[in-house]
Design a protein around this motif. Structure first.
Motif, PDB file in Angstrom:
ATOM      1  N   VAL A  32       3.304  13.082   8.075  1.00  0.00           N
ATOM      2  CA  VAL A  32       3.106  12.621   6.699  1.00  0.00           C
ATOM      3  C   VAL A  32       4.421  12.086   6.140  1.00  0.00           C
ATOM      4  N   ARG A  33       5.500  12.801   6.375  1.00  0.00           N
ATOM      5  CA  ARG A  33       6.817  12.374   5.857  1.00  0.00           C
ATOM      6  C   ARG A  33       7.231  11.022   6.455  1.00  0.00           C
ATOM      7  N   ALA A  34       7.041  10.862   7.775  1.00  0.00           N
ATOM      8  CA  ALA A  34       7.436   9.610   8.429  1.00  0.00           C
ATOM      9  C   ALA A  34       6.577   8.442   7.950  1.00  0.00           C
ATOM     10  N   ILE A  35       5.280   8.689   7.792  1.00  0.00           N
ATOM     11  CA  ILE A  35       4.382   7.623   7.328  1.00  0.00           C
ATOM     12  C   ILE A  35       4.713   7.245   5.894  1.00  0.00           C
ATOM     13  N   ALA A  36       5.024   8.230   5.072  1.00  0.00           N
ATOM     14  CA  ALA A  36       5.419   7.942   3.690  1.00  0.00           C
ATOM     15  C   ALA A  36       6.677   7.083   3.675  1.00  0.00           C
ATOM     16  N   ALA A  37       7.662   7.445   4.494  1.00  0.00           N
ATOM     17  CA  ALA A  37       8.912   6.673   4.544  1.00  0.00           C
ATOM     18  C   ALA A  37       8.655   5.253   5.052  1.00  0.00           C
ATOM     19  N   GLU A  38       7.840   5.132   6.090  1.00  0.00           N
ATOM     20  CA  GLU A  38       7.535   3.816   6.672  1.00  0.00           C
ATOM     21  C   GLU A  38       6.821   2.914   5.673  1.00  0.00           C
ATOM     22  N   SER A  39       5.951   3.505   4.865  1.00  0.00           N
ATOM     23  CA  SER A  39       5.166   2.718   3.917  1.00  0.00           C
ATOM     24  C   SER A  39       5.874   2.515   2.581  1.00  0.00           C
ATOM     25  N   GLY A  40       6.957   3.279   2.359  1.00  0.00           N
ATOM     26  CA  GLY A  40       7.657   3.186   1.089  1.00  0.00           C
ATOM     27  C   GLY A  40       6.996   3.979  -0.023  1.00  0.00           C
ATOM     28  N   TRP A  41       6.129   4.902   0.329  1.00  0.00           N
ATOM     29  CA  TRP A  41       5.425   5.732  -0.637  1.00  0.00           C
ATOM     30  C   TRP A  41       5.950   7.154  -0.577  1.00  0.00           C
ATOM     31  N   SER A  42       5.609   7.916  -1.582  1.00  0.00           N
ATOM     32  CA  SER A  42       5.957   9.331  -1.558  1.00  0.00           C
ATOM     33  C   SER A  42       4.920  10.095  -0.737  1.00  0.00           C
ATOM     34  N   SER A  43       5.315  11.262  -0.232  1.00  0.00           N
ATOM     35  CA  SER A  43       4.367  12.111   0.504  1.00  0.00           C
ATOM     36  C   SER A  43       3.197  12.494  -0.385  1.00  0.00           C
ATOM     37  N   GLY A  44       3.454  12.730  -1.670  1.00  0.00           N
ATOM     38  CA  GLY A  44       2.386  13.081  -2.608  1.00  0.00           C
ATOM     39  C   GLY A  44       1.371  11.963  -2.752  1.00  0.00           C
ATOM     40  N   SER A  45       1.848  10.721  -2.835  1.00  0.00           N
ATOM     41  CA  SER A  45       0.928   9.578  -2.937  1.00  0.00           C
ATOM     42  C   SER A  45       0.071   9.467  -1.685  1.00  0.00           C
ATOM     43  N   LEU A  46       0.699   9.678  -0.541  1.00  0.00           N
ATOM     44  CA  LEU A  46      -0.046   9.601   0.714  1.00  0.00           C
ATOM     45  C   LEU A  46      -1.132  10.673   0.747  1.00  0.00           C
ATOM     46  N   ARG A  47      -0.795  11.879   0.333  1.00  0.00           N
ATOM     47  CA  ARG A  47      -1.764  12.987   0.351  1.00  0.00           C
ATOM     48  C   ARG A  47      -2.911  12.753  -0.641  1.00  0.00           C
ATOM     49  N   HIS A  48      -2.660  11.932  -1.663  1.00  0.00           N
ATOM     50  CA  HIS A  48      -3.743  11.582  -2.596  1.00  0.00           C
ATOM     51  C   HIS A  48      -4.867  10.858  -1.854  1.00  0.00           C
ATOM     52  N   TYR A  49      -4.488   9.992  -0.911  1.00  0.00           N
ATOM     53  CA  TYR A  49      -5.478   9.226  -0.153  1.00  0.00           C
ATOM     54  C   TYR A  49      -5.968   9.967   1.086  1.00  0.00           C
ATOM     55  N   PHE A  50      -5.071  10.690   1.722  1.00  0.00           N
ATOM     56  CA  PHE A  50      -5.401  11.393   2.965  1.00  0.00           C
ATOM     57  C   PHE A  50      -4.825  12.802   2.891  1.00  0.00           C
ATOM     58  N   PRO A  51      -5.655  13.790   2.557  1.00  0.00           N
ATOM     59  CA  PRO A  51      -5.155  15.155   2.364  1.00  0.00           C
ATOM     60  C   PRO A  51      -4.600  15.796   3.640  1.00  0.00           C
ATOM     61  N   THR A  52      -5.030  15.298   4.815  1.00  0.00           N
ATOM     62  CA  THR A  52      -4.515  15.847   6.072  1.00  0.00           C
ATOM     63  C   THR A  52      -4.093  14.702   6.990  1.00  0.00           C
ATOM     64  N   GLN A  53      -3.277  15.032   7.969  1.00  0.00           N
ATOM     65  CA  GLN A  53      -2.858  14.032   8.953  1.00  0.00           C
ATOM     66  C   GLN A  53      -4.068  13.545   9.752  1.00  0.00           C
ATOM     67  N   ASP A  54      -5.002  14.456  10.070  1.00  0.00           N
ATOM     68  CA  ASP A  54      -6.186  14.036  10.821  1.00  0.00           C
ATOM     69  C   ASP A  54      -7.063  13.091  10.018  1.00  0.00           C
ATOM     70  N   ALA A  55      -7.089  13.245   8.686  1.00  0.00           N
ATOM     71  CA  ALA A  55      -7.853  12.309   7.856  1.00  0.00           C
ATOM     72  C   ALA A  55      -7.251  10.907   7.961  1.00  0.00           C
ATOM     73  N   LEU A  56      -5.933  10.818   7.934  1.00  0.00           N
ATOM     74  CA  LEU A  56      -5.260   9.529   8.084  1.00  0.00           C
ATOM     75  C   LEU A  56      -5.455   8.992   9.498  1.00  0.00           C
ATOM     76  N   LEU A  57      -5.331   9.860  10.479  1.00  0.00           N
ATOM     77  CA  LEU A  57      -5.524   9.453  11.863  1.00  0.00           C
ATOM     78  C   LEU A  57      -6.929   8.900  12.069  1.00  0.00           C
ATOM     79  N   GLY A  58      -7.917   9.595  11.509  1.00  0.00           N
ATOM     80  CA  GLY A  58      -9.296   9.123  11.618  1.00  0.00           C
ATOM     81  C   GLY A  58      -9.479   7.760  10.985  1.00  0.00           C
TER      82      GLY A  58
END
Length: 196
Positions: A32-58
């Motif tokens: 989650v931290r690496a994806i947030a950094a890569e996208s330029g978003w905060s980890s909190g913003s990422l978790r708003h869309y995908f609460p788990t890593q598997d949700a994002l992976l899916g």
């Protein structure tokens, strides 16, 4: 006036950030931290869309499958059955950089899909959709009398996709050993075994 947010576009951006990390560093680094950094978003913003890593992976897996299927739809459907199979197969083979990245990312996700039930279901559903699309064309070719005797459309579809997956795997590991031209030759050789 509040800012209008395109949530689907944001999800795609996050999935594509994950793809870049997976392609560059491997799936184990797609945190989650690496994806947030890569996208330029905060980890909190990422978790708003995908609460788990598997949700994002899916979502990232599903997006890759949907891109392949979308390209299937863009292939000229008036082609003859053999040419149509050949053309849609070229859309999923790693014949250029875009398709190589998509195929590589999907292949990276497969070990996780073996152990995570929701990802396993997603992979099976998408693969069955591919089987069905190939079988539909092969059945139409059979009805038109274009196939060799004894060809069973669904079996032929599954074997065809196993060949495609195998070619993509070997190309990912050794692009100079299995070149795009050799992948195309292998597909044509398989078509020769089922068409008259």
């Amino acid at each position: 006036m509040p800012k209008v947010v395109d949530h689907d576009e944001r999800r795609r951006e996050l999935a594509e950030a994950m793809w870049r990390i997976v392609q560059r560093d491997g799936i184990e680094h797609a945190t989650v931290r690496a994806i947030a950094a890569e996208s330029g978003w905060s980890s909190g913003s990422l978790r708003h869309y995908f609460p788990t890593q598997d949700a994002l992976l899916g979502f990232a897996m599903e997006l890759a499958y949907q891109r392949f299927l979308k390209r299937f739809e863009q292939v000229d459907q008036t082609l003859g059955h053999r040419d149509l199979l050949r053309a849609i197969t070229h859309e999923v083979l790693a014949l250029d950089e875009e398709r190589r990245v998509e195929a590589g990312v999907l292949l990276s996700f497969l070990p996780r899909a073996l152990v995570e039930p929701s990802l396993h279901k997603l992979e099976r559903d998408a693969t069955r959709e591919f089987y069905a699309e190939y079988a539909r064309i092969i059945e139409a070719a059979q009805e038109a009398g274009e196939l060799r005797p004894g060809v069973v459309p669904m079996k032929a579809a599954r074997r065809f996709l196993a060949l495609v997956d195998g070619l993509n795997i070997h190309h990912q590991f050794g692009p100079d050993d299995i070149t795009p031209e050799e992948m195309i030759e292998a597909i044509d050789a398989y078509l020769d075994t089922i068409f008259v």
